[in-house]
Design an enzyme around this catalytic site. Structure first.
Site, PDB file in Angstrom:
ATOM      1  N   SER A  45      72.532  30.232  46.536  1.00 61.41           N
ATOM      2  CA  SER A  45      72.954  30.599  45.183  1.00 61.41           C
ATOM      3  C   SER A  45      72.267  31.872  44.701  1.00 61.41           C
ATOM      4  O   SER A  45      72.227  32.141  43.504  1.00 61.41           O
ATOM      5  CB  SER A  45      72.685  29.436  44.221  1.00 61.41           C
ATOM      6  OG  SER A  45      73.459  29.548  43.071  1.00 61.41           O
ATOM      7  N   THR A 177      69.404  29.315  41.829  1.00 69.36           N
ATOM      8  CA  THR A 177      68.988  30.529  41.125  1.00 69.36           C
ATOM      9  C   THR A 177      67.471  30.622  41.064  1.00 69.36           C
ATOM     10  O   THR A 177      66.799  29.636  40.767  1.00 69.36           O
ATOM     11  CB  THR A 177      69.530  30.469  39.679  1.00 69.36           C
ATOM     12  OG1 THR A 177      70.942  30.519  39.760  1.00 69.36           O
ATOM     13  CG2 THR A 177      69.009  31.592  38.819  1.00 69.36           C
ATOM     14  N   THR A 195      70.746  35.523  40.639  1.00 61.47           N
ATOM     15  CA  THR A 195      71.658  34.470  41.111  1.00 61.47           C
ATOM     16  C   THR A 195      72.933  35.069  41.664  1.00 61.47           C
ATOM     17  O   THR A 195      73.292  36.217  41.347  1.00 61.47           O
ATOM     18  CB  THR A 195      72.018  33.531  39.930  1.00 61.47           C
ATOM     19  OG1 THR A 195      72.653  32.358  40.434  1.00 61.47           O
ATOM     20  CG2 THR A 195      72.944  34.196  38.932  1.00 61.47           C
ATOM     21  N   ARG A 205      83.571  35.355  36.471  1.00 67.60           N
ATOM     22  CA  ARG A 205      82.697  34.451  35.706  1.00 67.60           C
ATOM     23  C   ARG A 205      81.248  34.938  35.775  1.00 67.60           C
ATOM     24  O   ARG A 205      80.734  35.279  36.819  1.00 67.60           O
ATOM     25  CB  ARG A 205      82.816  33.039  36.274  1.00 67.60           C
ATOM     26  CG  ARG A 205      81.912  31.993  35.597  1.00 67.60           C
ATOM     27  CD  ARG A 205      80.582  31.838  36.296  1.00 67.60           C
ATOM     28  NE  ARG A 205      79.788  30.745  35.745  1.00 67.60           N
ATOM     29  CZ  ARG A 205      78.502  30.547  36.021  1.00 67.60           C
ATOM     30  NH1 ARG A 205      77.861  31.370  36.831  1.00 67.60           N
ATOM     31  NH2 ARG A 205      77.847  29.540  35.487  1.00 67.60           N
ATOM     32  N   VAL A 206      80.599  34.958  34.627  1.00 72.75           N
ATOM     33  CA  VAL A 206      79.173  35.280  34.565  1.00 72.75           C
ATOM     34  C   VAL A 206      78.485  34.129  33.830  1.00 72.75           C
ATOM     35  O   VAL A 206      78.978  33.672  32.784  1.00 72.75           O
ATOM     36  CB  VAL A 206      78.936  36.618  33.820  1.00 72.75           C
ATOM     37  CG1 VAL A 206      77.450  36.874  33.630  1.00 72.75           C
ATOM     38  CG2 VAL A 206      79.581  37.770  34.585  1.00 72.75           C
ATOM     39  N   GLY A 207      77.378  33.662  34.372  1.00 73.36           N
ATOM     40  CA  GLY A 207      76.676  32.537  33.761  1.00 73.36           C
ATOM     41  C   GLY A 207      75.540  32.988  32.864  1.00 73.36           C
ATOM     42  O   GLY A 207      75.573  34.068  32.268  1.00 73.36           O
ATOM     43  N   ASP A 208      74.536  32.159  32.796  1.00 76.64           N
ATOM     44  CA  ASP A 208      73.401  32.420  31.910  1.00 76.64           C
ATOM     45  C   ASP A 208      72.400  33.431  32.477  1.00 76.64           C
ATOM     46  O   ASP A 208      71.677  34.106  31.732  1.00 76.64           O
ATOM     47  CB  ASP A 208      72.637  31.110  31.642  1.00 76.64           C
ATOM     48  CG  ASP A 208      72.101  30.509  32.945  1.00 76.64           C
ATOM     49  OD1 ASP A 208      72.893  30.349  33.901  1.00 76.64           O
ATOM     50  OD2 ASP A 208      70.888  30.228  33.034  1.00 76.64           O
ATOM     51  N   THR A 228      67.539  27.394  35.188  1.00 81.95           N
ATOM     52  CA  THR A 228      68.452  27.269  36.315  1.00 81.95           C
ATOM     53  C   THR A 228      69.308  26.034  36.079  1.00 81.95           C
ATOM     54  O   THR A 228      68.912  25.119  35.353  1.00 81.95           O
ATOM     55  CB  THR A 228      67.702  27.193  37.662  1.00 81.95           C
ATOM     56  OG1 THR A 228      68.672  27.111  38.723  1.00 81.95           O
ATOM     57  CG2 THR A 228      66.766  26.011  37.752  1.00 81.95           C
ATOM     58  N   GLY A 229      70.472  26.031  36.702  1.00 89.38           N
ATOM     59  CA  GLY A 229      71.401  24.938  36.499  1.00 89.38           C
ATOM     60  C   GLY A 229      72.740  25.483  36.038  1.00 89.38           C
ATOM     61  O   GLY A 229      72.997  26.685  36.149  1.00 89.38           O
ATOM     62  N   GLY A 231      75.180  27.234  34.234  1.00 84.35           N
ATOM     63  CA  GLY A 231      74.975  28.305  33.269  1.00 84.35           C
ATOM     64  C   GLY A 231      75.655  28.066  31.943  1.00 84.35           C
ATOM     65  O   GLY A 231      75.121  28.425  30.882  1.00 84.35           O
TER      66      GLY A 231
HETATM   67  N1  ASP Z   1      72.446  29.261  36.289  1.00 88.63           N
HETATM   68  C1  ASP Z   1      73.244  29.822  37.365  1.00 88.63           C
HETATM   69  C2  ASP Z   1      74.603  30.181  36.848  1.00 88.63           C
HETATM   70  O1  ASP Z   1      75.167  29.390  36.119  1.00 88.63           O
HETATM   71  C3  ASP Z   1      73.426  28.915  38.512  1.00 88.63           C
HETATM   72  C4  ASP Z   1      72.212  28.214  39.034  1.00 88.63           C
HETATM   73  O2  ASP Z   1      71.168  28.136  38.417  1.00 88.63           O
HETATM   74  O3  ASP Z   1      72.326  27.705  40.140  1.00 88.63           O
HETATM   75  O4  ASP Z   1      75.133  31.197  37.224  1.00 88.63           O
END
Ligand code: ASP
Length: 318
Positions: A45, A177, A195, A205-208, A228-229, A231
């Site tokens: 990831s 991440t 990440t 798509r863009v996460g946190d 992490t997790g 997003g």
């Molecule tokens: N937080 C990251 C995202 O959502 C993914 C991850 O932590 O594995 O892009």
């Protein structure tokens, strides 16, 4: 000290440690820790080895931060592996905070960063299997669990696609991440988060992780936090910012991380594949993590040595 998400980050911390311990800049340390993760094909990831989006492209996101006045990020880069390094260039060479997509790749090129292939052979094969199994970007939240065939599962406690991970850690379907926070011997703080996002995500798509305040926040006057997790969950509560604000009003790192994760759980419907972890660091070096669920390990390196620790608090018991 340096604290980084997930057990693989023990080796990231070790790579950064000698220079940090010798009085180095904590920003160098967190970018170095990310570099190690970004280059490691076994981390699925982050960077090279990251699982592709629904179209088969690996795109990477990162941000770095020293303080509210000093931060930078990139997102949706397709040609540059070292996203944290490019995020640092945004911080140091521009007046902007976030550069996206092809323009971020071109920015990296203009600043002398070499383009690299981001799709590792094993990640490509995993994507091909996902497609063959009816993979559909619109449903990537649901289908990503199915993408793990029994034979892809490593001997660890979770569903590792590539090899084992530490006892007590599940990979939560590729939440690998790296979020990392360092404090130098002079007390300066820095953080970075890098990440490739969630596997088989909708293109674009863009996460946190590259968003200041969501995946990372550093204010040396109050503390630092990274996430992490999933997003989308973390962004719902501006997770990293919330944890730092809790420390500003006097919460310990554990109380702050727990409050941020509890807020996420309160405002979002939690699904079985979700995970959300917040790591909080006080300016004096106290560090703690809280998670939605067990299955996470935090890698910490201090002059006393290296340690891996589970979250100090979880908000669910499933
Ligand atoms: N937080 C990251 C995202 O959502 C993914 C991850 O932590 O594995 O892009």
């Amino acid at each position: 000290m340096i604290a980084s998400t997930w057990s693989f980050a023990e080796r990231c911390n070790e790579a950064a440690w000698p220079a940090l311990a010798a009085g180095g800049d904590p920003m160098d340390a967190v970018v170095e820790a990310c570099r190690v993760a970004e280059e490691d094909p076994s981390i699925d990831s982050v960077g090279f080895g990251g699982l592709p989006d629904a179209d088969g492209a690996v795109t990477v996101d990162a941000c770095v931060m020293r303080s509210p006045a000093s931060c930078g990020g990139v997102c949706a880069m397709r040609r540059h592996l070292h996203a944290a390094r490019v995020a640092r260039l945004v911080m140091e060479r521009t007046s902007h905070h976030l550069i996206a997509g092809d323009a971020a790749d071109r920015f990296a090129e203009r600043h002398g960063v070499e383009a690299r292939e981001l799709v590792a052979p094993a990640a490509r094969e995993a994507w091909e299997r996902w497609r063959a199994g009816g993979g559909d970007g619109e449903a990537s939240r649901q289908v990503r669990d199915r993408a793990l065939r029994p034979e892809d599962r490593g001997p660890g406690s979770g569903g590792a696609l590539f090899g084992a991970h530490a006892a007590g850690e599940s990979r939560w379907r590729h939440h690998d991440t790296i979020g990392t926070i360092a404090i130098g011997s002079d007390g300066r703080m820095a953080g970075a988060c890098s990440t490739s996002g969630v596997p088989y995500k909708l293109p674009g798509r863009v996460g946190d992780s590259p968003i200041v305040g969501h995946g990372l926040y550093v204010d040396p006057a109050a503390g630092a936090a990274t996430a992490t997790g999933t997003g989308e969950l973390i962004s719902s509560a501006c997770g990293a910012f919330l944890a730092v604000e809790c420390m500003r009003r006097g919460a310990s790192p554990l109380e702050a991380a727990h409050e941020a994760v509890a807020r996420i759980a309160a405002v979002r419907a939690i699904e079985p594949h979700h995970q959300a972890v917040i790591v909080a660091v006080a300016p004096d070096g106290r560090v703690a993590a809280a998670a939605l669920r067990q299955g996470f390990l935090l890698a910490v390196r201090t002059p006393a040595g290296a340690r891996l620790e589970p979250p100090g608090a979880t908000v669910r018991d499933d």
